[in-house]
Design a protein around this motif. Structure first.
Motif: not given
Lengths: 335, 194
Positions: A95-105
């Motif tokens: 979930s850390l690597y597949a967490n595309i929330d990093i790019l959301r902003p």
């Protein structure tokens, strides 16, 4: 007793409904295809049955065997805990690597904003005493790079050439993304050397929006094949978008040498890239054509291939004429 | 509990292969119908599956193979190229729509995008048939017209399914990459010469 469900519960996705973890484990809540549902249900029931049997067996063992049964139970529990710990760690890493929330902003934009930024990318602003604002978003630049790829491919089609599309498609994608990411990184590195105030994201956004001018020029000149027109647009539109990027960088750099180095490099790369896209692809196309048509000519008979095929519309009769000339040459050779 | 297991056993695991295949084929066929007559419906989203997109992608990739014998580099790379472009394009569009704030699941989006390639596959079939006739500008115009119509159909179909999952003011941002994706596939179909 721990509930052994088929999928691990995702604590991250339950907080704040907008989490965008790629939920491959849970598939999705609304539905899956009939396979997964039935399979899951079956699996769960079988596991419960196995657990019930195992629990019954454990109890029996414990009562009957005394110490041995207890050790067996302990080892089973330890193995169980290790399995759970490993599973938890793996899912956390996933979930850390597949967490595309990093790019959301960076994708938080409105269509009106994208439109205005596209137009502003062609308007240089002469304010060099105060750092100019750069919008740090990735949606516009990414879409512009994809659009550039599509325009390059369209340009191949309007050149009316028979090409192995596989090679050129890969080249087009590689060129555009390579330019965007590579030149951004390089200029960011130079900016680091020259003490310019710009982040990597801002550089990516700046260069990405600078490709808007390239897209317009190439779209027009791939449809209207006039070299003079291309040179005019190259200077005008290419120049405007380069000037805008240069002005932004100048406003964020101190010192004349540093400004010259940074902005000179960027201007040269940006303008030369447009030149390259226009001319190199024509050359690549003609080169592949020569390679494809070359072996058909018999070695001793030099059939003149100077039938002009300057305009795409003329290529069909030119090909027909070429074929006829070759047929005549072969007939002559057989006599 | 045991009786329930036996019940589930008999329903899916013990049924004949023909039953399983027919059930899945019917589901795929139903979704094809939904794509051909796009209405705002939830069927593609609710019961997603990736069989249809796989069948369509493989069909398209096989038809787009040049199959010429004089160049040894043709054939293999084209199949792989189409496959990679379709699936990575669909993944990119899905990621983009999720990042823009859409509430659609990963596989639902893949399912919709894959199924909406159906009109373009039909266009490929038509183009192949048209190419059997003699080449010329009329040939090209017919193919261009067919491909443009099917391209528009694909976009309308995918928009009908995907648009509701986006925040209302960002629909254009989510639809644009879909437009580019189907444009590239249409370009591959149009420029195909056997």
């Amino acid at each position: 007793m721990e509930q052994k469900g088929p999928a691990l519960q995702e604590p991250l996705s339950s907080q704040g409904g907008g989490s965008a973890v790629i939920d491959m484990e849970n598939m999705d809540d609304t539905s899956g295809s009939s396979f997964e549902d039935m399979g899951e249900l079956h699996q769960r029931l079988r596991e419960e049955e196995v657990d019930a049997d195992a629990a019954a067996a454990e109890e029996e063992d414990g009562e009957f065997l005394g110490m041995k049964g207890f050790k067996g139970q302990l080892s089973r529990q330890v193995a169980d805990q290790m399995w759970q710990a490993g599973k938890r760690q793996a899912s956390r890493a996933f979930s850390l690597y597949a967490n595309i929330d990093i790019l959301r902003p960076y994708f938080d934009v409105e269509p009106a904003q994208v439109r205005s930024r596209l137009l502003e990318s062609m308007i240089p602003i002469k304010m060099v005493n105060f750092p100019q604002k750069i919008a740090g978003e990735l949606y516009g630049p990414l879409m512009l790079v994809f659009t550039l790829v599509a325009i390059l491919l369209h340009g191949m089609k309007t050149s009316d050439t028979i090409i192995r599309e596989g090679t050129l498609m890969g080249t087009a994608i590689g060129t555009c993304f390579g330019y965007w990411l590579g030149v951004s990184s390089f200029i960011y590195f130079l900016a680091y050397l020259c003490n310019a105030q710009i982040t990597m994201l801002q550089m990516l956004a700046l260069l990405g929006y600078g490709l808007f001018g390239h897209c317009i020029v190439l779209f027009i000149t791939y449809n209207i094949h006039l070299h003079a027109l291309f040179y005019l647009f190259w200077l005008l539109l290419g120049g405007l978008s380069t000037l805008r990027m240069v002005a932004v960088l100048v406003s964020r750099t101190v010192g004349p040498t540093q400004r010259l180095l940074l902005c000179g490099t960027l201007a040269a790369l940006h303008m030369l890239f447009l030149l390259y896209l226009h001319f190199a692809y024509h050359k690549v196309v003609e080169g592949i054509l020569d390679t494809l048509e070359g072996p058909n000519i018999p070695p001793m008979q030099r059939v003149p291939r100077d039938i002009p095929a300057a305009l795409p519309a003329a290529r069909l009769p030119a090909t027909v004429l070429n074929a006829t000339a070759k047929a005549v040459a072969v007939t002559l050779q057989s006599h | 509990m045991r009786s329930r297991i036996r019940e589930f056993d008999s329903s899916t695991l013990n049924e004949s292969v023909q039953n399983t295949i027919m059930r899945d084929l019917k589901a795929v066929g139903k979704k094809f119908m939904h794509v051909l007559y796009p209405r705002k419906s939830n069927t593609l989203l609710r019961d997603w599956d990736l069989w249809g997109p796989l069948i369509l992608c493989v069909t398209l990739a096989l038809m787009l193979q040049r199959g010429s014998v004089d160049s040894e580099k043709d054939g293999g790379p084209q199949f792989a190229e189409v496959f990679v472009i379709v699936w990575f394009g669909a993944v990119t569009i899905t990621l983009n729509s999720k990042l823009l704030g859409g509430n659609i699941s990963f596989f639902q989006s893949l399912c919709v995008l894959g199924y909406c390639i159906l009109p373009l596959t039909v266009a490929m079939l038509v183009c192949r048939l048209v190419l059997l006739a003699e080449p010329g500008p009329i040939n090209f115009m017919v193919r261009l017209f067919v491909v443009i119509v099917m391209f528009a159909w694909s976009i309308i179909a995918s928009t009908a399914f995907l648009a509701d999952s986006q925040p209302p003011n960002r629909k254009a941002l989510a639809v644009y990459p879909v437009f580019l994706f189907y444009f590239v596939i249409s370009w591959m179909i149009l420029t195909f010469t056997p």
